[in-house]
Scaffold this active site. Sequence first.
Site, PDB file in Angstrom:
ATOM      1  CG  ASP A 121      71.399   2.351  65.848  1.00 52.26           C
ATOM      2  OD1 ASP A 121      70.662   3.025  66.582  1.00 52.26           O
ATOM      3  OD2 ASP A 121      70.948   1.476  65.083  1.00 52.26           O
TER       4      ASP A 121
HETATM    5  C1  BGC Z   1      67.664   1.809  66.001  1.00 50.64           C
HETATM    6  C2  BGC Z   1      67.743   3.056  65.153  1.00 50.64           C
HETATM    7  C3  BGC Z   1      67.036   4.207  65.835  1.00 50.64           C
HETATM    8  C4  BGC Z   1      67.622   4.406  67.227  1.00 50.64           C
HETATM    9  C5  BGC Z   1      66.997   5.558  67.986  1.00 50.64           C
HETATM   10  C6  BGC Z   1      68.062   2.064  67.448  1.00 50.64           C
HETATM   11  O1  BGC Z   1      67.789   0.958  68.251  1.00 50.64           O
HETATM   12  O2  BGC Z   1      68.491   0.814  65.443  1.00 50.64           O
HETATM   13  O3  BGC Z   1      67.190   2.816  63.890  1.00 50.64           O
HETATM   14  O4  BGC Z   1      67.146   5.372  65.065  1.00 50.64           O
HETATM   15  O5  BGC Z   1      67.429   3.206  67.975  1.00 50.64           O
HETATM   16  O6  BGC Z   1      65.701   5.307  68.361  1.00 50.64           O
END
Ligand code: BGC
Length: 764
Positions: free
Chosen positions: A289
């Site tokens: 993530d």
């Molecule tokens: C979130 C994810 C997301 C990623 C990319 C993160 O802050 O937890 O769910 O896919 O950002 O945008």
Amino acid sequence: MKNIVAITSSLLLSASVASAAIPSTPAEKEKMDKFISELMSRMTLDEKLGQLNLPPSDDIVTGQTINSNIGAAVAAGQVGGTFNIKGAAKIRDLQKIAVENTRLGIPLLFGMDVIHGYETIFPIPLGLSCTWDMAAVEQSARIAAKEMSAAGVCWTFSPMVDISRDPRWGRMSEGSGEDPYLGSEVARAMVRGYQGDNLKNNDEVMACVKHFALYGASESGRDYNTVDMSRGRMYNEYFAPYKAAVDAGAGSVMSSFNLVDGIPATENKWLLDDVLRRQWNFDGFVVTDYGSIGEVAVHGLENLPDASVRSLKAGTDMDMCSFGFIGTLKQSLDEGKVSMADIDKAVRRVLEAKYRLGLFDNPYKYNDVAREKRDIYTAENRAAARAIAAKSFVLLKNEDEVLPLAKKGKIALIGPMANSAVNMPGTWSVAADAKKYKSLRQGFEDALKGKAEVLYAKGSNLYEDAALEAACEVFGHDMRDPRSEQELLDEALRVAADADVIVAAMGEASESSGESSSKTDLTLPDTQRRLLEALLATGKPVVMVNFSGRPTVMTWESENVPAILNVWFGGSEAADAIADVVFGDVNPSGKLTASMPYNVGQVPVYYNHFNTGRPKDPNDPSFQKYRSNYIDSPNEPLYPFGYGLSYTDFGYSDLRLDSSELAADGAITASVVVTNTGKRAGDEVVQFYIRDLQGSVARPVKELKHFERITLAPGESRTVEFRITPEDLKFYNYDLEFVAEPGEFQIMAGPDSRRLLTQPFTLK
Ligand code: BGC
């Protein structure tokens, strides 16, 4: 330059004999392996590390791709993919740099958080799950895939399948609620919808299951918080939907921000290697993530270089935005902390994803500008989104059949959500184009044109406190009305005085849920509650349309408001869909997938809990000393899992089993008769639950095991069946073996998890 082009085209040529899909035969797999081995044999260490890097793309201006930071990084071979760029032309420009301006011309992956639709937006996932309609769920993902792929995006950071039982957590909006069985069904349907015919076509995209694992169990519902959980609960409850998505063939997995057993998921070898790859046979790639390798040190573990080593060795393949792999692994290789084999393993998996998507065959597979013009936000897609949204709404209360409203007379539409198109799609609508969407007011006016009059007043701000309101409008929506609470209320009461009926459009703003949107108070915000009280005091019929990204606390409303329709955030077509249900063109059929508590103090409250040794006598509502209950609140939620009303009524009778004994290799059939006892045709979601009365470890008081959505005409009856096999009775025992234990069971059937008919049976 000439040389580069020559090498590039030779690479493309050699790949074009390969099939662009997940290899399904040993011969296809061998072909892929050979192609990638040959490519990797030509790659330098720097080129390899570039493939493992997933930086953000946020600085692209149309026509200026080459001059952007991301464009320069791509040209330098430092990028394996990027995400959240909108538009086929921009994406083509960036892909062109990778294909034409780098030595080996390896195409990029383009990801995006297409969580519940691209420009045609479906209900937030929590709402979508309330349809209990897997064909609809799959269709929503299919349409999202068609639209995003037409805009150049080949990889979606969805489905989000984190089970959550804590509505304080804003990200509950992004998942399917509290249940492992339903969550698993949704997970499979989403993967099927996204990946379609095994990624063979240019309108299918790779799914990324997230957030692995347990993110939905953040302590106290505060985002990014610690998780601590027994393995029994992981395997029996929280793991189920991730595994279902993996079994359905999801091409990638995103690890979560939280700790799993004291080690951040990103670098948890047990989680990523033992469970995901060895026990579940996952053969795709794992991405972190956003920035999570960098956060390892903040959790109180290693610094970035060592966290990068540990993450890579644990089974992480791609680093989203920490720049740990690209920035530090070279040195760690020199120091002997990682091996070339560790790096190669990750590189191979990223390249395999590109191969599976067909990008080596045609890196511009997803850059058809004509398709982008033609296939996005079409009338057909919008019609599907409207129908699906209407199915997701949950009718919580409908005293004296206030709903549906007749299309006549004067209808006062009042409340801070009544005239706000930007608040219709819901959180994580990255590619939304709110200019194209209707406000509820517009939806009502269109539905009632020539038949009835819509009167409108805002009535109140979202919150009395402007700072609280600003925290929910972080993406530049500014809904704040400068008028005083009294001025807004006076106007609303003038409008209401002139109307036959009042529709109160209230609740939370779309960005009150989603990432980083935890709340400790789940009741209707203060100023809206005062408005609602004043509207009720007019004595006119009041229908509350509640917008929410989570189960909200509706205790006061359930006692005081005659009709409540919970509409979540219904997507781009929400306004028309709400009008369809409020004015009776569609009979509501959504059922809750997360319990709605009486108060926040009950949280976590969920239907499939264990029994205590001192359960409360359910037939005695008073407080029972030395029993497991509260002095000041019921144990049960206000509205249970599976609950939802219709404009008609359904009766349940004759729950039968064709045998009360199930052999270890056999099957028995449960059946229940469901009758539409009301005056309208309607859909009902028939639910079957099972209880294992005695296990080698504690077993839940009931578990959903089967459901079916049926349509019945007035007076019509249908016998709905569930074929039970020992497979349905299996669970992970103390040694984490997946077993069915002989003994006594109960089968239950009914309209929700509370009102159930029961029959006993035995597993031999
Ligand atoms: C979130 C994810 C997301 C990623 C990319 C993160 O802050 O937890 O769910 O896919 O950002 O945008």
